[in-house]
Design a protein around this motif. Structure first.
Motif, PDB file in Angstrom:
ATOM      1  N   THR A  68      -3.088 -23.127   7.951  1.00 37.59           N
ATOM      2  CA  THR A  68      -2.886 -24.438   7.795  1.00 37.59           C
ATOM      3  C   THR A  68      -4.038 -25.052   8.147  1.00 37.59           C
ATOM      4  O   THR A  68      -5.033 -24.915   8.888  1.00 37.59           O
ATOM      5  CB  THR A  68      -1.785 -24.595   8.739  1.00 37.59           C
ATOM      6  N   GLU A  69      -3.627 -26.625   7.924  1.00 35.29           N
ATOM      7  CA  GLU A  69      -4.862 -27.319   8.060  1.00 35.29           C
ATOM      8  C   GLU A  69      -4.705 -28.191   9.549  1.00 35.29           C
ATOM      9  O   GLU A  69      -5.626 -28.795  10.083  1.00 35.29           O
ATOM     10  CB  GLU A  69      -4.774 -28.755   7.098  1.00 35.29           C
ATOM     11  N   THR A  70      -3.599 -28.209   9.930  1.00 38.14           N
ATOM     12  CA  THR A  70      -3.035 -29.125  11.099  1.00 38.14           C
ATOM     13  C   THR A  70      -3.484 -28.741  12.219  1.00 38.14           C
ATOM     14  O   THR A  70      -3.479 -29.281  13.378  1.00 38.14           O
ATOM     15  CB  THR A  70      -1.582 -29.342  11.106  1.00 38.14           C
ATOM     16  N   ASP A  71      -3.954 -27.299  12.565  1.00 35.50           N
ATOM     17  CA  ASP A  71      -4.036 -26.724  13.812  1.00 35.50           C
ATOM     18  C   ASP A  71      -5.537 -27.013  14.258  1.00 35.50           C
ATOM     19  O   ASP A  71      -6.232 -26.223  14.515  1.00 35.50           O
ATOM     20  CB  ASP A  71      -3.958 -25.189  13.629  1.00 35.50           C
ATOM     21  N   LEU A  72      -5.856 -28.351  14.291  1.00 31.17           N
ATOM     22  CA  LEU A  72      -7.104 -28.646  14.763  1.00 31.17           C
ATOM     23  C   LEU A  72      -7.396 -28.222  16.330  1.00 31.17           C
ATOM     24  O   LEU A  72      -6.658 -28.396  17.132  1.00 31.17           O
ATOM     25  CB  LEU A  72      -7.368 -30.071  14.757  1.00 31.17           C
ATOM     26  N   VAL A  99     -11.669 -25.253   1.646  1.00 27.33           N
ATOM     27  CA  VAL A  99     -12.809 -24.329   1.666  1.00 27.33           C
ATOM     28  C   VAL A  99     -14.083 -25.251   1.580  1.00 27.33           C
ATOM     29  O   VAL A  99     -14.280 -26.057   1.177  1.00 27.33           O
ATOM     30  CB  VAL A  99     -12.767 -23.506   0.401  1.00 27.33           C
ATOM     31  N   VAL A 100     -14.652 -24.820   2.655  1.00 26.85           N
ATOM     32  CA  VAL A 100     -16.341 -25.434   2.972  1.00 26.85           C
ATOM     33  C   VAL A 100     -17.321 -24.729   1.918  1.00 26.85           C
ATOM     34  O   VAL A 100     -17.311 -23.391   1.982  1.00 26.85           O
ATOM     35  CB  VAL A 100     -16.638 -25.283   4.306  1.00 26.85           C
ATOM     36  N   MET A 101     -17.702 -25.275   1.061  1.00 19.21           N
ATOM     37  CA  MET A 101     -18.695 -24.836   0.195  1.00 19.21           C
ATOM     38  C   MET A 101     -20.559 -25.381   0.710  1.00 19.21           C
ATOM     39  O   MET A 101     -20.416 -26.807   0.810  1.00 19.21           O
ATOM     40  CB  MET A 101     -18.646 -25.064  -1.195  1.00 19.21           C
ATOM     41  N   ALA A 106     -16.223 -25.684   9.489  1.00 19.26           N
ATOM     42  CA  ALA A 106     -14.982 -25.210   9.278  1.00 19.26           C
ATOM     43  C   ALA A 106     -14.209 -25.237  10.707  1.00 19.26           C
ATOM     44  O   ALA A 106     -12.977 -25.654  10.595  1.00 19.26           O
ATOM     45  CB  ALA A 106     -14.729 -23.845   8.550  1.00 19.26           C
ATOM     46  N   LYS A 107     -14.956 -25.088  11.624  1.00 15.60           N
ATOM     47  CA  LYS A 107     -14.415 -24.960  12.916  1.00 15.60           C
ATOM     48  C   LYS A 107     -14.013 -26.356  13.373  1.00 15.60           C
ATOM     49  O   LYS A 107     -12.881 -26.814  13.921  1.00 15.60           O
ATOM     50  CB  LYS A 107     -15.062 -24.394  14.113  1.00 15.60           C
ATOM     51  N   ALA A 108     -15.130 -27.232  13.095  1.00 10.87           N
ATOM     52  CA  ALA A 108     -15.291 -28.734  13.714  1.00 10.87           C
ATOM     53  C   ALA A 108     -14.099 -29.356  12.908  1.00 10.87           C
ATOM     54  O   ALA A 108     -13.382 -30.408  13.456  1.00 10.87           O
ATOM     55  CB  ALA A 108     -16.658 -29.438  13.864  1.00 10.87           C
ATOM     56  N   VAL A 109     -14.428 -29.564  11.597  1.00  6.21           N
ATOM     57  CA  VAL A 109     -13.476 -30.237  10.921  1.00  6.21           C
ATOM     58  C   VAL A 109     -12.332 -29.984  10.278  1.00  6.21           C
ATOM     59  O   VAL A 109     -11.354 -30.758  10.107  1.00  6.21           O
ATOM     60  CB  VAL A 109     -14.314 -30.872   9.690  1.00  6.21           C
ATOM     61  N   LEU A 110     -12.268 -28.438   9.856  1.00  7.03           N
ATOM     62  CA  LEU A 110     -10.981 -27.830   9.292  1.00  7.03           C
ATOM     63  C   LEU A 110     -10.113 -27.237  10.450  1.00  7.03           C
ATOM     64  O   LEU A 110      -8.875 -27.292  10.238  1.00  7.03           O
ATOM     65  CB  LEU A 110     -11.078 -26.877   8.261  1.00  7.03           C
ATOM     66  N   GLY A 111     -10.700 -27.463  11.708  1.00  7.06           N
ATOM     67  CA  GLY A 111     -10.158 -26.843  12.875  1.00  7.06           C
ATOM     68  C   GLY A 111      -9.486 -25.443  12.779  1.00  7.06           C
ATOM     69  O   GLY A 111      -8.555 -25.084  13.488  1.00  7.06           O
ATOM     70  N   LEU A 112     -10.380 -24.513  12.137  1.00  2.00           N
ATOM     71  CA  LEU A 112     -10.137 -23.090  11.845  1.00  2.00           C
ATOM     72  C   LEU A 112     -10.897 -22.430  13.147  1.00  2.00           C
ATOM     73  O   LEU A 112     -12.109 -22.456  13.264  1.00  2.00           O
ATOM     74  CB  LEU A 112     -10.573 -22.666  10.948  1.00  2.00           C
ATOM     75  N   PRO A 113     -10.067 -21.591  14.091  1.00  3.36           N
ATOM     76  CA  PRO A 113     -10.688 -21.038  15.035  1.00  3.36           C
ATOM     77  C   PRO A 113     -11.755 -19.872  14.773  1.00  3.36           C
ATOM     78  O   PRO A 113     -12.880 -19.761  15.274  1.00  3.36           O
ATOM     79  CB  PRO A 113      -9.740 -20.216  15.951  1.00  3.36           C
ATOM     80  N   ARG A 114     -11.446 -19.164  13.662  1.00  3.18           N
ATOM     81  CA  ARG A 114     -12.303 -18.147  13.240  1.00  3.18           C
ATOM     82  C   ARG A 114     -12.605 -18.252  11.558  1.00  3.18           C
ATOM     83  O   ARG A 114     -12.000 -17.235  11.132  1.00  3.18           O
ATOM     84  CB  ARG A 114     -11.809 -16.600  13.588  1.00  3.18           C
ATOM     85  N   PRO A 115     -13.272 -19.054  11.161  1.00  5.26           N
ATOM     86  CA  PRO A 115     -13.226 -19.031   9.682  1.00  5.26           C
ATOM     87  C   PRO A 115     -13.710 -17.805   9.162  1.00  5.26           C
ATOM     88  O   PRO A 115     -14.764 -17.206   9.668  1.00  5.26           O
ATOM     89  CB  PRO A 115     -14.208 -20.636   9.554  1.00  5.26           C
ATOM     90  N   MET A 166     -16.873 -38.343  12.713  1.00  2.00           N
ATOM     91  CA  MET A 166     -16.277 -38.474  14.041  1.00  2.00           C
ATOM     92  C   MET A 166     -15.816 -36.995  14.497  1.00  2.00           C
ATOM     93  O   MET A 166     -16.009 -36.422  15.442  1.00  2.00           O
ATOM     94  CB  MET A 166     -15.111 -39.277  14.113  1.00  2.00           C
ATOM     95  N   ASP A 167     -15.013 -36.057  13.468  1.00  4.24           N
ATOM     96  CA  ASP A 167     -14.784 -34.926  14.012  1.00  4.24           C
ATOM     97  C   ASP A 167     -15.928 -34.044  14.276  1.00  4.24           C
ATOM     98  O   ASP A 167     -16.151 -33.418  15.210  1.00  4.24           O
ATOM     99  CB  ASP A 167     -14.038 -34.193  12.744  1.00  4.24           C
TER     100      ASP A 167
END
Lengths: 373, 373
Positions: free
Chosen positions: B14-18, B164-166, B191-200, B341-342
């Motif tokens: 999910t995307e919301t878990d920043l 997905v970050v490319m 991916a951590k900073a902007v998508l908020g994924l803890p372990r991309p 800003m993120d």
């Protein structure tokens, strides 16, 4: 295929205008078909041939595989039985066999279809089998066309303006300027033979359309094409989005980039289809919406369906070699047979040899001018 | 963005878990914004900042451009006026100016936003201006992050499983194994900073998923990642269709391939949208069908809309540098501000430096073991 014309977004390109050579109609050509290649062989192969048989009255098929199995199944495929000779192959190349191992298997159906082209019994090969093994065997048995440094893998992609030929798709990961120029020649010949375009336009895939973009190798290839007999058809550099925009009829690139571009484009179309399915499945209202647009969606699906020109063509060999998708159905296999027959009857390789001769003549001419100065 | 979750085709992302750092909320950060960059500057810039102002209560903006024009327009943008300082720049870099020429223009708004980051007045830059000039100026003025050989261009793409970050998307056409490993580190941090994924998860783009596929450079990069602190997150090789399938959160590639893959994917989605429009426009029945599915189609369009994370990020510099699309609207420009800003508030560069330090420490540790043997 003609009703797909309804989807042409720009009017200046049609698929139906095939430049068929009248003298060839009725002539007899033979395709060597690997009955054992693919996920659903030999059933899909036989069913596909049954569909294709009507469309190619002048064709013969040399069907190679497990003779006992084939002879028993042929009873259900009278049209295939009428045009084919069966040849027994004791072994078959598994889908996951390494090319080096496949090369050692001298009595496989895949090896024997290649042998049939090499010894002149057939003019082309169709197989839904192992791609890597197929390319390796084709190079060693059928051999590279004189004047071509490296065979390439080509396929047809959907675009907003009609079909687009793209090559190389992975046969050569790294390519130099000469390889790229040869791919352009082979792509042009393919667009003429199979898409029926009299003067296909050619683009070289790059990160920008400006002449100075990309690396030395791309700029050299562009210079050579601009100076060649293809100069009138060479559009220059094209970008990723030009593939589906149909900016040119042929898109030339190295095998690494081409493979990734092909799969990225297919993936994006698949994503779009998946999301669309979600939209239509939301509620009973959207399900009614789906019923109203279904005929159009079916046409759209056909338009972007990779089975239309199923699989990939190995070009630059001393014979026609068409690889059908391994998991294809009978329609898809029949399309692969159509492509092979188009390439054979339109003398695909002669077009390439003619272009190569023109280029050599032009080069010799240039040198004569230089000598005379 | 939360209602886009309805389109997730697999449930595990999910995307919301920043992962927001609570200590930063309320802290004051400054973005230097190029008011004169883009096709519709300064109007779109000001309208975009007006939208973004509410979402970033702790932010200040250093707005650089034609002071007289900006001061008069700011009256219509009270929220922007409340958070910004205006600085006069006598010139602006035209969209088609060559980077070498832009480097000589020392008083342009684009140059002056970079100066503001270099001298510590701002932590990040946003511009919708000339990309080539922006990268060249960023490298020379802001300079490359210590330990990174080459900055890269990254963007976010839609996939069936979320964003997905490319990277790289064209900053470096040719890359070696070291560059690719650094892109993986920068993609993970993004991916951590902007998508908020803890372990991309991280994939390396190749022509096949098997370990032996591709060239030496790719195999070396894969080996390095497998042996690194990122090994648990490194998925291995991915193929073109994995980008839109969302197989990994980060896709790493060289700038040539990345640029072509990005544009090919965008082109394919555009083709699909064009064909779909044709389907819905066929008759009054299909137009009714359209009305029934319109809300879902709107959501689908948003899902694959490149404006969601508008533009590209130049990563690997001593500051945050976000390039908005030149032709963007106010929503798109506001998204670019959100991304910047993120990156600033989540200490994007500190994540990169931390990973680089862990890798160096691991290498020193390995050498110590070797010395001890």
């Amino acid at each position: 295929m003609s009703d797909k014309g309804a989807f042409l977004l720009d009017g200046d390109k049609t698929e139906t205008d095939l430049v068929r050579d009248a003298s060839d109609i009725g002539a007899q050509y033979t395709l060597a078909v690997d009955a054992m290649g693919g996920d659903h062989a030999p059933d899909v192969v036989l069913a596909g041939l049954e569909l294709a048989a009507d469309r190619h009255p002048g064709a013969r098929v040399l069907l190679i595989g497990d003779e006992a199995v084939l002879l028993s199944r042929l009873k259900q495929h009278p049209k295939v039985a009428a045009i084919c000779d069966v040849r027994h192959a004791p072994t078959a190349v598994p889908m996951d066999m390494k090319p080096t191992a496949a090369l050692r298997l001298r009595d496989s159906s895949l090896r024997m279809v290649m042998d049939a082209v090499a010894n002149g019994e057939a003019q082309g090969v169709v197989s839904a089998g192992n791609s890597g093994a197929m390319l390796a065997l084709a190079k060693i048995v059928i051999k590279t066309l004189p004047g071509i440094a490296r065979p390439a893998m080509a396929a047809v992609n959907p675009s907003a303006r009609g079909d687009v030929v793209m090559l190389d798709l992975g046969a050569n990961l790294g390519c130099d300027a000469r390889n790229l120029v040869e791919f352009a020649i082979m792509g042009e010949a393919f667009a003429k033979a199979v898409l029926g375009l009299p003067r296909p336009s050619i683009g070289l895939l790059n990160v920008g359309a400006e002449e100075l973009k990309g690396d030395e190798r791309l700029r050299q290839a562009a210079d050579s094409l601009r100076d060649s007999v293809l100069s009138g058809q060479f559009h220059g550099f094209v970008e990723g989005h030009d593939i589906t925009a149909g900016t040119t009829d042929v898109v030339v690139t190295d095998g690494f980039t081409g493979n990734i571009a092909l799969k990225t484009g297919e993936g994006a179309l698949k994503l779009s289809a998946q999301l669309l399915r979600r939209v239509f499945e939301t509620s009973w209202l959207t399900k009614i919406g789906y019923l109203l647009v279904r005929p159009g969606l079916e046409r759209m699906r056909e338009w972007i369906d990779p089975r239309r020109y199923n699989g990939a063509m190995f070009v630059g060999l001393n014979g026609v070699v068409v690889k059908s998708h391994g998991g294809t159905d009978a329609d898809g296999f029949a399309s692969a047979v159509d492509v092979a027959m188009d390439m054979v009857t339109h003398h695909f390789n002669d077009s390439i040899l003619e272009r190569l001769a023109q280029m050599t003549a032009a080069r010799v001419g240039d040198e004569a001018v230089v000598d005379a100065l």
